[in-house]
Design a protein around this motif. Structure first.
Motif, PDB file in Angstrom:
ATOM      1  N   SER A  83       0.823  -1.215   0.000  1.00 23.70           N
ATOM      2  CA  SER A  83       0.000   0.000   0.000  1.00 23.70           C
ATOM      3  C   SER A  83       0.856   1.264   0.000  1.00 23.70           C
ATOM      4  O   SER A  83       1.908   1.315   0.646  1.00 23.70           O
ATOM      5  CB  SER A  83      -1.000   0.031   1.167  1.00 23.70           C
ATOM      6  OG  SER A  83      -0.395   0.272   2.412  1.00 23.70           O
ATOM      7  N   ARG A  84       0.378   2.272  -0.729  1.00 23.03           N
ATOM      8  CA  ARG A  84       1.016   3.588  -0.825  1.00 23.03           C
ATOM      9  C   ARG A  84       2.488   3.471  -1.266  1.00 23.03           C
ATOM     10  O   ARG A  84       3.354   4.153  -0.735  1.00 23.03           O
ATOM     11  CB  ARG A  84       0.921   4.340   0.508  1.00 23.03           C
ATOM     12  CG  ARG A  84      -0.459   4.327   1.156  1.00 23.03           C
ATOM     13  CD  ARG A  84      -1.471   5.152   0.384  1.00 23.03           C
ATOM     14  NE  ARG A  84      -2.822   4.981   0.869  1.00 23.03           N
ATOM     15  CZ  ARG A  84      -3.365   5.654   1.880  1.00 23.03           C
ATOM     16  NH1 ARG A  84      -2.637   6.556   2.545  1.00 23.03           N
ATOM     17  NH2 ARG A  84      -4.613   5.457   2.233  1.00 23.03           N
ATOM     18  N   CYS A  85       2.738   2.578  -2.238  1.00 20.39           N
ATOM     19  CA  CYS A  85       4.128   2.300  -2.582  1.00 20.39           C
ATOM     20  C   CYS A  85       4.388   2.179  -4.084  1.00 20.39           C
ATOM     21  O   CYS A  85       5.425   1.655  -4.484  1.00 20.39           O
ATOM     22  CB  CYS A  85       4.599   1.025  -1.880  1.00 20.39           C
ATOM     23  SG  CYS A  85       3.611  -0.432  -2.269  1.00 20.39           S
ATOM     24  N   TYR A 172       6.850  -2.672  -2.547  1.00 24.44           N
ATOM     25  CA  TYR A 172       6.961  -2.196  -1.173  1.00 24.44           C
ATOM     26  C   TYR A 172       7.749  -0.884  -1.160  1.00 24.44           C
ATOM     27  O   TYR A 172       8.228  -0.417  -2.195  1.00 24.44           O
ATOM     28  CB  TYR A 172       7.637  -3.250  -0.288  1.00 24.44           C
ATOM     29  CG  TYR A 172       9.074  -3.535  -0.655  1.00 24.44           C
ATOM     30  CD1 TYR A 172      10.128  -2.960   0.054  1.00 24.44           C
ATOM     31  CD2 TYR A 172       9.391  -4.379  -1.718  1.00 24.44           C
ATOM     32  CE1 TYR A 172      11.454  -3.209  -0.288  1.00 24.44           C
ATOM     33  CE2 TYR A 172      10.707  -4.640  -2.065  1.00 24.44           C
ATOM     34  CZ  TYR A 172      11.734  -4.049  -1.353  1.00 24.44           C
ATOM     35  OH  TYR A 172      13.036  -4.290  -1.695  1.00 24.44           O
ATOM     36  N   ARG A 173       7.881  -0.307   0.011  1.00 22.04           N
ATOM     37  CA  ARG A 173       8.515   1.012   0.143  1.00 22.04           C
ATOM     38  C   ARG A 173       9.051   1.146   1.565  1.00 22.04           C
ATOM     39  O   ARG A 173       8.651   0.383   2.455  1.00 22.04           O
ATOM     40  CB  ARG A 173       7.475   2.099  -0.148  1.00 22.04           C
ATOM     41  CG  ARG A 173       7.976   3.527  -0.132  1.00 22.04           C
ATOM     42  CD  ARG A 173       6.863   4.502  -0.482  1.00 22.04           C
ATOM     43  NE  ARG A 173       7.341   5.876  -0.560  1.00 22.04           N
ATOM     44  CZ  ARG A 173       6.599   6.901  -0.955  1.00 22.04           C
ATOM     45  NH1 ARG A 173       5.329   6.702  -1.286  1.00 22.04           N
ATOM     46  NH2 ARG A 173       7.115   8.116  -1.011  1.00 22.04           N
ATOM     47  N   ILE A 178       5.403   4.857   4.162  1.00 21.09           N
ATOM     48  CA  ILE A 178       4.051   4.287   4.067  1.00 21.09           C
ATOM     49  C   ILE A 178       3.236   4.666   5.304  1.00 21.09           C
ATOM     50  O   ILE A 178       2.072   5.064   5.210  1.00 21.09           O
ATOM     51  CB  ILE A 178       4.117   2.758   3.929  1.00 21.09           C
ATOM     52  CG1 ILE A 178       4.848   2.351   2.646  1.00 21.09           C
ATOM     53  CG2 ILE A 178       2.706   2.165   3.943  1.00 21.09           C
ATOM     54  CD1 ILE A 178       5.018   0.844   2.497  1.00 21.09           C
ATOM     55  N   SER A 181       1.931   8.202   5.286  1.00 18.95           N
ATOM     56  CA  SER A 181       0.813   8.327   4.363  1.00 18.95           C
ATOM     57  C   SER A 181      -0.491   7.869   5.013  1.00 18.95           C
ATOM     58  O   SER A 181      -1.536   8.506   4.863  1.00 18.95           O
ATOM     59  CB  SER A 181       1.087   7.508   3.094  1.00 18.95           C
ATOM     60  OG  SER A 181      -0.001   7.583   2.203  1.00 18.95           O
ATOM     61  N   LEU A 217       1.539  -2.665   9.223  1.00 15.46           N
ATOM     62  CA  LEU A 217       2.502  -2.534   8.137  1.00 15.46           C
ATOM     63  C   LEU A 217       3.591  -3.598   8.245  1.00 15.46           C
ATOM     64  O   LEU A 217       4.000  -4.195   7.244  1.00 15.46           O
ATOM     65  CB  LEU A 217       3.101  -1.135   8.163  1.00 15.46           C
ATOM     66  CG  LEU A 217       4.105  -0.780   7.080  1.00 15.46           C
ATOM     67  CD1 LEU A 217       3.562  -1.084   5.693  1.00 15.46           C
ATOM     68  CD2 LEU A 217       4.477   0.685   7.199  1.00 15.46           C
ATOM     69  N   TYR A 238       9.717   0.716  -4.317  1.00 16.05           N
ATOM     70  CA  TYR A 238       9.175   1.972  -4.863  1.00 16.05           C
ATOM     71  C   TYR A 238      10.259   2.823  -5.514  1.00 16.05           C
ATOM     72  O   TYR A 238       9.995   3.498  -6.537  1.00 16.05           O
ATOM     73  CB  TYR A 238       8.509   2.734  -3.720  1.00 16.05           C
ATOM     74  CG  TYR A 238       8.111   4.159  -4.008  1.00 16.05           C
ATOM     75  CD1 TYR A 238       6.916   4.453  -4.649  1.00 16.05           C
ATOM     76  CD2 TYR A 238       8.929   5.219  -3.608  1.00 16.05           C
ATOM     77  CE1 TYR A 238       6.535   5.767  -4.892  1.00 16.05           C
ATOM     78  CE2 TYR A 238       8.560   6.533  -3.855  1.00 16.05           C
ATOM     79  CZ  TYR A 238       7.370   6.803  -4.498  1.00 16.05           C
ATOM     80  OH  TYR A 238       7.012   8.102  -4.746  1.00 16.05           O
TER      81      TYR A 238
END
Length: 319
Positions: A83-85, A172-173, A178, A181, A217, A238
């Motif tokens: 997510s968010r990555c 992933y990041r 993450i 965010s 996470l 990312y």
């Protein structure tokens, strides 16, 4: 078997009524799905006068019947993510290609993956659902790419029961970025109880919002790491994006030279809000993180992140 007339229709919801599973369908005709998320495409389609006047609902078994009568494209790739990555950027880049069908986080898929259906029925429903999404509605489609919800990394083994040979990746990041965010605008899986029971659950109490986000996470990254190791998923950081779409991800998705250029038409725009210009925010997110969030991310999520990075090092892809 009576001929079904579902050309141009796509499943938009699966649900139970009096113990029986049902499917809601929506008519899309030959309209491509270019929106960042499937639910946005559904919202747009439901505004059409035809869909306001007519609704179609069938038993779940119709998915299997339709697959037999009109088999769609088999999925060519699955995109899993923390997510968010950057997963939406990848899916939006692929959506630039006329020969690709890109379905991003369809709620019916999540519902079936996390359902209590018997294994045989669930496999049949999953295969039928993705066959429905893989219908050639324009005629030029050659590949079907499915991006799943972040928490569905826990259900990857179930999906592989149906599609054992479909390649998949896990994006992933840096977990602190993450986490920030989700502190700004939490995703569904970062709000206690919002998505119901999932593979992200654990038996530990949490003492703060920061603790909950960091633990969820960490669980996501742990699952991604374990699945990559067991099932040979491709780990993607990312920081490799968007350039990797001209390199190793172009090979992963089977893009030719022309397609490698075409996908970059989406670069420079915000992936989730295509009308806006994208601005990198990694540095700002790190500066914004509170001391508590930093401490909890280090406790719960840093270790699996480092292990994912080691997969890249082992593959000679350190960045």
């Amino acid at each position: 078997m009576e001929r079904l007339n579902l050309e141009g229709w796509l499943p938009i919801r699966v649900w139970q009524q009096a113990g029986e599973w049902q499917v809601d369908w929506c008519w899309f005709g030959d309209t491509p799905l270019h929106q960042p998320f499937f639910r946005e495409a559904v919202d747009d389609a439901l505004r059409l006068p035809f869909n306001q006047a007519f609704r179609r609902q069938t038993p779940l078994a119709v998915l299997g019947d339709w697959q037999v009568m009109s088999p769609g494209l088999a999925p060519s790739a699955f995109i899993f993510h923390a997510s968010r990555c950057g997963s939406t950027l990848i899916s939006q880049m692929l959506a630039q290609l006329d020969d690709h069908i890109v379905i991003s986080e369809p709620p019916p898929l999540d519902a079936l993956l996390r359902s209590d259906l018997p294994a045989v029925e669930r496999r049949a429903a999953l295969a039928g659902l993705l066959s429905a999404y893989g219908q050639r509605r324009v005629g030029s489609e050659q590949r079907l790419v499915i991006k799943l919800d972040a928490w569905n990394i826990a259900e990857l083994p179930l999906l592989r029961e149906c599609f054992p040979d479909t390649p998949w990746l896990f994006v992933y990041r840096d977990p602190l970025e993450i986490a920030v965010s989700h502190q700004r605008r939490p995703g569904m899986h970062m709000v206690p109880g919002m998505i119901g029971a999932s593979g992200l659950d654990d038996d530990q109490l949490f003492d703060s919002r920061e603790d909950f986000i960091a633990r969820r996470l960490g669980r996501l990254l742990d699952l991604g790491l374990a699945q990559c190791r067991e099932f040979g998923g491709l780990a993607v950081n990312y920081s490799e994006l968007p350039g990797a779409m001209a390199g190793r991800l172009a090979g992963f998705f089977g893009l030719d030279d022309g397609q490698r250029e075409q996908v970059f038409a989406a670069v420079g725009r915000h992936a989730k809000q295509p009308t806006e210009v994208f601005v990198g925010d990694s540095d700002g997110k790190r500066r914004e993180a509170s001391a508590l969030l930093i401490e909890r991310v280090e406790r719960w999520a840093r270790s699996p992140y480092k292990a994912l990075e080691e997969l890249l090092v082992a593959a000679g892809l350190a960045h």
